[in-house]
Design a protein around this motif. Sequence first.
Motif, PDB file in Angstrom:
ATOM      1  N   LYS A   1       0.836  -1.186   0.000  1.00 57.74           N
ATOM      2  CA  LYS A   1       0.000   0.000   0.000  1.00 57.74           C
ATOM      3  C   LYS A   1       0.875   1.242   0.000  1.00 57.74           C
ATOM      4  O   LYS A   1       1.994   1.247   0.507  1.00 57.74           O
ATOM      5  CB  LYS A   1      -0.947   0.013   1.203  1.00 57.74           C
ATOM      6  CG  LYS A   1      -0.274   0.202   2.549  1.00 57.74           C
ATOM      7  CD  LYS A   1      -1.297   0.311   3.673  1.00 57.74           C
ATOM      8  CE  LYS A   1      -0.600   0.525   5.033  1.00 57.74           C
ATOM      9  NZ  LYS A   1      -1.576   0.669   6.128  1.00 57.74           N
TER      10      LYS A   1
ATOM     11  N   SER B   1      -4.997   6.274   1.255  1.00 52.95           N
ATOM     12  CA  SER B   1      -4.135   5.146   0.939  1.00 52.95           C
ATOM     13  C   SER B   1      -4.701   4.355  -0.228  1.00 52.95           C
ATOM     14  O   SER B   1      -5.905   4.354  -0.480  1.00 52.95           O
ATOM     15  CB  SER B   1      -3.989   4.227   2.155  1.00 52.95           C
ATOM     16  OG  SER B   1      -3.378   4.907   3.221  1.00 52.95           O
TER      17      SER B   1
ATOM     18  N   GLU C   1      -4.245   0.404  -1.875  1.00 50.49           N
ATOM     19  CA  GLU C   1      -3.699  -0.942  -1.759  1.00 50.49           C
ATOM     20  C   GLU C   1      -3.563  -1.582  -3.128  1.00 50.49           C
ATOM     21  O   GLU C   1      -4.380  -1.350  -4.026  1.00 50.49           O
ATOM     22  CB  GLU C   1      -4.587  -1.814  -0.865  1.00 50.49           C
ATOM     23  CG  GLU C   1      -4.574  -1.412   0.600  1.00 50.49           C
ATOM     24  CD  GLU C   1      -5.349  -2.395   1.457  1.00 50.49           C
ATOM     25  OE1 GLU C   1      -6.065  -3.241   0.900  1.00 50.49           O
ATOM     26  OE2 GLU C   1      -5.227  -2.314   2.693  1.00 50.49           O
TER      27      GLU C   1
ATOM     28  N   THR D   1      -2.823  -8.119  -0.372  1.00 54.42           N
ATOM     29  CA  THR D   1      -2.442  -7.553   0.926  1.00 54.42           C
ATOM     30  C   THR D   1      -3.048  -8.301   2.082  1.00 54.42           C
ATOM     31  O   THR D   1      -2.959  -7.875   3.227  1.00 54.42           O
ATOM     32  CB  THR D   1      -2.885  -6.078   1.000  1.00 54.42           C
ATOM     33  OG1 THR D   1      -4.306  -5.994   0.803  1.00 54.42           O
ATOM     34  CG2 THR D   1      -2.189  -5.233  -0.047  1.00 54.42           C
TER      35      THR D   1
END
Length: 240
Positions: free
Chosen positions: A28, A233, A235, A239
Motif C-alpha cells: 500500500k 491510501s 492498496e 495484501t
Amino acid sequence: MHHRAGLLTSAIASLVFTGSAQAAVGGKAELGVLQTSGNSDSQSINASLALQHELGRWENQFTATVFTAEEDDEQNAERYSSTFKTSFDFTEFNYVFANLSYEKDLFGGVRERTTETLGYGRRLLKTDRHTLNLELGAGARQQESQKPESLRESDAIFRGAVFYTFELSETAKFEQKLLTESGEENTYTESVTGLKLTILGPTFAAITYTVKNNSDVPAEREETDTYLSVSLSYEFGDTE
C-alpha cells in the motif's frame, strides 16, 4: 550505515524478484497533506510505502515513512524511518523473525537509531475478524543523541511487540501496535493506533495516532512525541 543500506536494498530486490509466480505480493501507498492559514500558517506532509511478500512459510515486509511539518515558515518536524522484517512459520501459530529498522528524527528525543533483532512470535488470536500477535526478541541497537552533543551509543536490547487488528465491518478496520525496545542506555516505546475506512475499492482513508517515548533524552528535549495523521491510501496486489 552504508553497509546496512546495502543490505536493505538487497532484501527489497529479493522480495520483488524471488518466486513471483508462486508468491503473494502486495502493498500500500499512503499520502497525507494538511495545510492551515489565518492567525498562523502551518503545513505537514506524511507519506509511507509498505510492501509484503509471502512464499510458502516465509513472509517479508518492508515499510518506509516520511513526515515533515512547518509553522509560519519554520520547520518543526522532520522524520524518516524504514523497517525490513522477515519471518518463517514453523507451525500455524508460531514463527521466528529477524527485524532491521532505522529511524532519523531531526527534532525528536533521539536523532538517529538503528536496531537489529531476532526473536519468536506467537499468533494468540486468529479469526475472521480478530488477529493478535505477540513477539519477543533480543538484539543490538546503535543510536545518536541530538546536537550539540551528538553522542553515539551501542547496547544490547530486549524487544517486545503486540499487534492487534479488528475488522469492525466490511469497510472499517481498527489496528493497534505496541512496541518496546529496552536497553541500558534507553528504553524506547511506541504506540500506533489506526482506523482504516474504505472509500472505494482499494482506496481508503486512514486516521493514525502515534505516541513515541524515549526514557533518556537531552535536557532540552521532551521524552514523548505524538503525531496525528489523516491520509489517503491505495492498496495493490495481495495484501491479505
